[in-house]
Enzyme design. Structure first.
Site, short mmCIF file in Angstrom:
data_model
loop_
_atom_site.label_atom_id
_atom_site.label_comp_id
_atom_site.label_asym_id
_atom_site.label_seq_id
_atom_site.Cartn_x
_atom_site.Cartn_y
_atom_site.Cartn_z
N GLY A 25 0.81 -1.22 0.00
CA GLY A 25 0.00 0.00 0.00
C GLY A 25 0.84 1.26 0.00
O GLY A 25 0.33 2.36 -0.20
N ARG A 26 2.12 1.09 0.28
CA ARG A 26 2.98 2.27 0.30
C ARG A 26 4.41 1.92 -0.11
O ARG A 26 5.36 2.58 0.29
CB ARG A 26 2.99 2.89 1.68
CG ARG A 26 3.34 1.91 2.78
CD ARG A 26 3.69 2.67 4.01
NE ARG A 26 3.69 1.80 5.18
CZ ARG A 26 3.99 2.23 6.37
NH1 ARG A 26 4.31 3.48 6.55
NH2 ARG A 26 3.99 1.41 7.40
N LYS B 259 10.08 1.67 0.16
CA LYS B 259 8.98 1.81 1.12
C LYS B 259 8.70 3.29 1.37
O LYS B 259 9.64 4.05 1.59
CB LYS B 259 9.38 1.11 2.42
CG LYS B 259 8.26 0.88 3.38
CD LYS B 259 8.65 -0.15 4.42
CE LYS B 259 7.59 -0.29 5.49
NZ LYS B 259 7.93 -1.31 6.48
N ASP C 11 -2.07 6.90 3.11
CA ASP C 11 -1.56 7.96 2.23
C ASP C 11 -0.35 7.51 1.42
O ASP C 11 0.23 8.30 0.68
CB ASP C 11 -1.20 9.20 3.06
CG ASP C 11 -0.14 8.90 4.12
OD1 ASP C 11 0.32 7.74 4.19
OD2 ASP C 11 0.22 9.81 4.87
N GLY C 12 0.05 6.27 1.60
CA GLY C 12 1.17 5.75 0.82
C GLY C 12 2.54 6.17 1.33
O GLY C 12 3.56 5.82 0.73
N ARG D 191 14.40 -1.32 0.85
CA ARG D 191 14.54 -2.61 1.53
C ARG D 191 15.03 -3.63 0.51
O ARG D 191 14.58 -3.62 -0.64
CB ARG D 191 13.17 -2.99 2.07
CG ARG D 191 13.15 -4.23 2.89
CD ARG D 191 11.89 -4.31 3.69
NE ARG D 191 10.70 -4.34 2.86
CZ ARG D 191 9.46 -4.27 3.34
NH1 ARG D 191 9.26 -4.13 4.63
NH2 ARG D 191 8.42 -4.33 2.55
N ASP E 185 0.88 -11.41 6.68
CA ASP E 185 1.43 -10.60 5.59
C ASP E 185 2.80 -10.06 5.95
O ASP E 185 3.48 -9.50 5.09
CB ASP E 185 0.48 -9.44 5.23
CG ASP E 185 0.09 -8.61 6.44
OD1 ASP E 185 -0.43 -9.20 7.41
OD2 ASP E 185 0.31 -7.40 6.44
N ASN E 186 3.22 -10.25 7.19
CA ASN E 186 4.56 -9.82 7.58
C ASN E 186 5.49 -11.00 7.81
O ASN E 186 6.54 -10.86 8.42
CB ASN E 186 4.49 -8.96 8.85
CG ASN E 186 3.84 -7.61 8.59
OD1 ASN E 186 3.83 -7.13 7.46
ND2 ASN E 186 3.27 -7.01 9.62
N ASP F 138 9.46 -6.53 7.91
CA ASP F 138 8.51 -5.50 8.29
C ASP F 138 8.67 -5.05 9.75
O ASP F 138 8.02 -5.57 10.65
CB ASP F 138 7.07 -5.93 8.01
CG ASP F 138 6.30 -4.78 7.39
OD1 ASP F 138 6.69 -3.64 7.64
OD2 ASP F 138 5.34 -5.04 6.65
#
Ligand code: AMP
Ligand code: MG
Length: 491
Positions: free
Chosen positions: A95-96, A116, A128-129, A179, A255-256, A265
């Protein structure tokens, strides 16, 4: 050895060749204010054979601050879903962040360059990304700290700042972080195709991951089961390493969870100061789902989610059998690491109790995890030794004395010399860890444009096992203001 420039990084983007459903192509959204370099990691640059001189070029923060693209980059946001705090969320995805591309070094190793804080993507939901400076510093420094400790982790190539405002609980400034990992595929990348019933994509993903990262399984029988068994083993070993280091991941959502068994993450996370088995490092984790002593179990829980997602590819019983050995894999690795922390070479049945009882003493005394383990190396087995300096950390001295007799006898049984053992123990029990208050100090300075503390901590944590001159203060317990800092999911 090859030395590449920003223009000659060798991209080979395998993820971009996968079906379009796997991602959304888009470029990073630049900050409006010019990006500037805050810190870069020469060791990470070396992994992609980037000449260290390149880190000083003005093009470097432009490229890794989202304002420019290099030849060969094909930016995309990866799709995934996952279980967040035990609840399935059908669509997450980058998402970001965007995967800028994959660089292959001369040894044939592939590294994802993942930016990231790169702006909104189709997976941003209400976000907001962006990433704030504070959280990128936390990630950047912890990657270095974990690498210094020898714990598998994603790498952070650089930290790039901007004066653009980002709105959280307060107005902050934005930053981006590059990353690096051989893959950013997560448990949730498998889950999304399973729950969408896109089983052909699930198979494509599994074949891709095996081909890229587990090539020895390509032609193996029951290859999906064997792949899963590998993930189980890596995850068990990773979490054992976290536990031995007194480190907790604050958001162990699926998801992490890296498919390669890397620490992935860094949102809220924490090295313990005072030992506390129930340590919760994420202020937003009200029920303690990700408390320190829950993490081994959560590893298993997350692996069961992955097993579920692999059901269309493998026999249920075979996957279950892999899950059933998780606990013993974890226990074995944990005990191995803890024996090293106690300086024990041989394996004895009573070691488990000896270790557990010591941790119980730490807990009851609110003793500092890092300091006491480091001090344990000074333990003398000589007749009449009282080990006074170590003893002082414990509130109940009689109980410590009882334990010390058991430990002394156990060490005498091994017949190794105190000095030799001390050397060994000091190579596994760090003098320095990235305590929360240390990061906080670096963050506050950086928010005033002083990046010197980031550099100091970064250098210190490259070699956490060696006493470093002038750095004595960094090995002390936190001051009272720094003991229970609240770190939430806000990032
Ligand atoms: P995390 O808690 O950092 O693992 O993020 C969980 C999900 O939320 C991922 O899909 C992230 O990409 C997304 N996310 C987190 N922060 C933001 C943000 N500021 N803007 C857009 N998406 C975000
Ligand atoms: Mg995440």
């Amino acid at each position: 050895m090859t030395r590449r420039t920003l223009e000659t990084l060798s991209f080979d983007n395998t993820y971009a060749r996968l079906p379009q459903t796997f991602y959304a192509r888009l470029n990073p959204t630049p900050f409006s204010a010019p990006p500037y370099l805050i810190h870069a990691d020469r060791a990470a640059a070396e992994l992609i054979e980037l000449d260290p001189a390149q880190l000083m070029r003005s093009e470097f923060p432009a490229l890794f601050g989202g304002s420019a693209l290099a030849t060969g980059m094909e930016p995309l946001a990866m799709l995934y879903s996952g279980h967040q705090f035990g609840v399935y969320v059908p669509q997450l995805g980058d998402g970001r962040a965007v995967l800028l591309g994959e660089v292959t070094n001369e040894r044939g190793e592939r590294w994802d360059l993942h930016l990231k804080g790169a702006g909104m993507t189709p997976f941003s939901r209400d976000g907001d990304g962006r990433a704030v400076l504070r959280s990128t510093i936390r990630e950047y420094l912890c990657c270095a700290a974990m690498r210094g400790l020898g714990i598998p982790t994603t790498q952070a190539l650089c930290l790039v700042g901007s004066d653009d405002k980002v709105y959280r609980e307060q107005v902050e400034t934005g930053a981006m972080l590059v990353r690096m990992a051989p893959s950013h595929v997560r448990f949730g990348t498998f889950e999304v195709f399973y729950y969408r019933k896109q089983h052909e994509h699930l198979k494509t993903l599994a074949d891709y991951v095996i081909d890229q990262h587990f090539p020895y399984l390509r032609d193996a029988g029951e290859k999906y089961v064997r792949f899963f068994a590998e993930v189980v083993e890596r995850t068990a070993k990773l979490i054992a390493q976290w536990q031995a280091a007194g480190w907790a991941h604050g958001v162990m959502n699926t998801d992490n969870m890296s498919i390669l068994g890397l620490t992935l993450d860094y949102g809220p996370y924490g090295f313990m100061d005072d030992y506390d088995a129930g340590f919760i490092c994420n202020h937003s984790d009200h029920n303690g789902r990700y408390a320190f002593n829950q993490q081994p179990y959560i590893g298993l829980w997350n692996l069961s989610c992955l097993a579920q997602a692999l059901l269309p590819l493998a026999e249920k019983d075979a996957l279950k059998a892999c899950l059933e050995i998780y606990q013993s894999l974890f226990d074995r690795e944990y005990l191995t690491l803890m024996r090293k922390k106690f300086g024990l070479v041989a394996e004895q049945a009573e070691d488990d109790d000896l270790i557990r009882d010591f941790l119980g003493l730490l807990q009851d005394s609110h003793a500092d995890h890092t300091i006491v383990f480091r001090e344990l190396s000074t333990f003398s087995t000589a007749d009449g030794a009282t080990n006074e300096q170590l003893r002082e950390h414990f509130l109940n001295r009689d109980r410590f004395d009882e334990w010390a007799v058991r430990y002394r006898d156990r060490l005498r049984h091994e017949r190794n010399h105190n000095d030799e053992r001390r050397g060994r123990m000091n190579r596994v029990n760090p003098r320095y860890v990235l305590r929360n208050y240390l990061v906080q100090t670096a963050i506050e300075k950086a928010q005033n444009k002083d990046f010197s503390e980031i550099d100091r901590l970064f250098t210190l944590l490259q070699d956490p096992f060696t006493d470093q001159q002038g750095m004595e203060a960094y090995a002390l317990p936190p001051p009272s203001w720094g003991k229970h800092l609240a770190i939430s999911c806000s990032s």
